[in-house]
Scaffold this active site. Sequence first.
Site, PDB file in Angstrom:
ATOM      1  N   GLN A   1      -4.471  -1.722   9.958  1.00 19.53           N
ATOM      2  CA  GLN A   1      -4.222  -2.922   9.210  1.00 19.53           C
ATOM      3  C   GLN A   1      -4.806  -3.986  10.364  1.00 19.53           C
ATOM      4  O   GLN A   1      -4.576  -4.014  11.291  1.00 19.53           O
ATOM      5  CB  GLN A   1      -2.773  -3.217   8.814  1.00 19.53           C
ATOM      6  CG  GLN A   1      -2.867  -4.545   7.902  1.00 19.53           C
ATOM      7  CD  GLN A   1      -3.565  -4.518   6.516  1.00 19.53           C
ATOM      8  OE1 GLN A   1      -3.461  -3.387   6.110  1.00 19.53           O
ATOM      9  NE2 GLN A   1      -3.669  -5.590   6.069  1.00 19.53           N
TER      10      GLN A   1
ATOM     11  N   ASP B   1     -10.577   2.894   4.409  1.00 20.56           N
ATOM     12  CA  ASP B   1     -11.010   1.526   4.207  1.00 20.56           C
ATOM     13  C   ASP B   1     -12.487   1.412   4.326  1.00 20.56           C
ATOM     14  O   ASP B   1     -12.970   0.116   4.062  1.00 20.56           O
ATOM     15  CB  ASP B   1     -10.502   0.699   5.469  1.00 20.56           C
ATOM     16  CG  ASP B   1      -9.129  -0.007   5.465  1.00 20.56           C
ATOM     17  OD1 ASP B   1      -8.811  -0.477   4.338  1.00 20.56           O
ATOM     18  OD2 ASP B   1      -8.219  -0.036   6.309  1.00 20.56           O
TER      19      ASP B   1
ATOM     20  N   LYS C   1       0.900  -1.203   0.039  1.00 21.96           N
ATOM     21  CA  LYS C   1      -0.157  -0.099  -0.122  1.00 21.96           C
ATOM     22  C   LYS C   1       1.021   1.136   0.186  1.00 21.96           C
ATOM     23  O   LYS C   1       0.704   2.455  -0.832  1.00 21.96           O
ATOM     24  CB  LYS C   1      -0.940  -0.034   1.306  1.00 21.96           C
ATOM     25  CG  LYS C   1      -1.875  -0.997   1.080  1.00 21.96           C
ATOM     26  CD  LYS C   1      -2.838  -1.315   2.247  1.00 21.96           C
ATOM     27  CE  LYS C   1      -3.825  -2.558   2.229  1.00 21.96           C
ATOM     28  NZ  LYS C   1      -4.451  -2.694   3.473  1.00 21.96           N
TER      29      LYS C   1
HETATM   30  N1  GUN Z   1      -6.974  -6.851   6.469  1.00 21.97           N
HETATM   31  C1  GUN Z   1      -7.440  -7.585   5.301  1.00 21.97           C
HETATM   32  N2  GUN Z   1      -7.933  -6.797   4.396  1.00 21.97           N
HETATM   33  C2  GUN Z   1      -7.706  -5.454   4.854  1.00 21.97           C
HETATM   34  C3  GUN Z   1      -8.244  -4.405   4.307  1.00 21.97           C
HETATM   35  O1  GUN Z   1      -8.896  -3.954   3.208  1.00 21.97           O
HETATM   36  N3  GUN Z   1      -8.019  -3.254   5.258  1.00 21.97           N
HETATM   37  C4  GUN Z   1      -7.534  -3.295   6.393  1.00 21.97           C
HETATM   38  N4  GUN Z   1      -7.199  -2.204   7.132  1.00 21.97           N
HETATM   39  N5  GUN Z   1      -6.831  -4.522   6.753  1.00 21.97           N
HETATM   40  C5  GUN Z   1      -7.072  -5.765   6.259  1.00 21.97           C
END
Ligand code: GUN
Length: 287
Positions: free
Chosen positions: A69, A92, A25
Amino acid sequence: MGVRPGLAAVLVGDNPASQIYVRNKIRACRRIGAHSETLRLSAGTTTDELLRTVERLNGREEIDGILVQLPLPTHISAQRVLAAIAPEKDVDGFHPVNVGRLVSGQPCLAPCTPSGLIEILKRSGIGIRGRRAVVVGRSNIVGKPTAMLLLAEHATVTVCHSRTSDLPSVCREGDILVAAAGRPAMLTREHIRPGAVVLDVGINRIRDAAQAERFLGHDTARLDRFRKTGSTLVGDVHPRHVAEVAAAYTPVPGGVGPLTIAMLMSNTLAASQRRIPASGGPPPHGA
Ligand code: GUN
């Protein structure tokens, strides 16, 4: 437009998969010229400490997007932490305000993987309106928001899960089948309507040789790589069956994953528009 979008990723503990996801990311931010930073906190961080970190990020003008995350260590209340993120910085789309806006059809920041799925369908020229869509999996991150976005695009949507009876026949109703159940290759030939479009959100690491043989027996190059490295990734859909039965499908790896990151960039850009006077806020679903 005089604004440099800024994303802060918060990584708690040392989950290896989470480290890779966050790294990808941040790399994407660099590629698009956005500001990015990773806040690494120890596995022993308390809920209160994490809440204070989020509050500080909420108050920083140059940070448009905040991403915590998941999964968080089990002693931390993910629900409290996600609810502490300012909704306008919730790239998110996990904050209850954004979830409510998504469900009620209001402009919002929508979760990245689900909006990536819609983007894949649209850019591939696959019609959604009036089609039957079946979503396997009911997680807050993928299954439920995917169902809401498909509904907003006028699909007729069925959501299935581990307790759905006669799963194969329900899945076979789907012109569009979304696999987000988290079990390697669980959807086989009997689940796929011939000619269906299959979107596979699963990412499962396989280390068992018999399983690898069963799922990848048709693909000698991948099987060779498995034998060399001792592991491989498969989705929630059987790779050979989907290739034989579906009209179009997303492979694992390389299918949906890159779109998740692209939509995170799109959400971060949309969130940054807040800093441009009279921009009117983020567009529907952050698109
Ligand atoms: N863990 C698995 N998928 C995601 C996501 O799309 N965002 C976040 N913050 N954590 C995750």
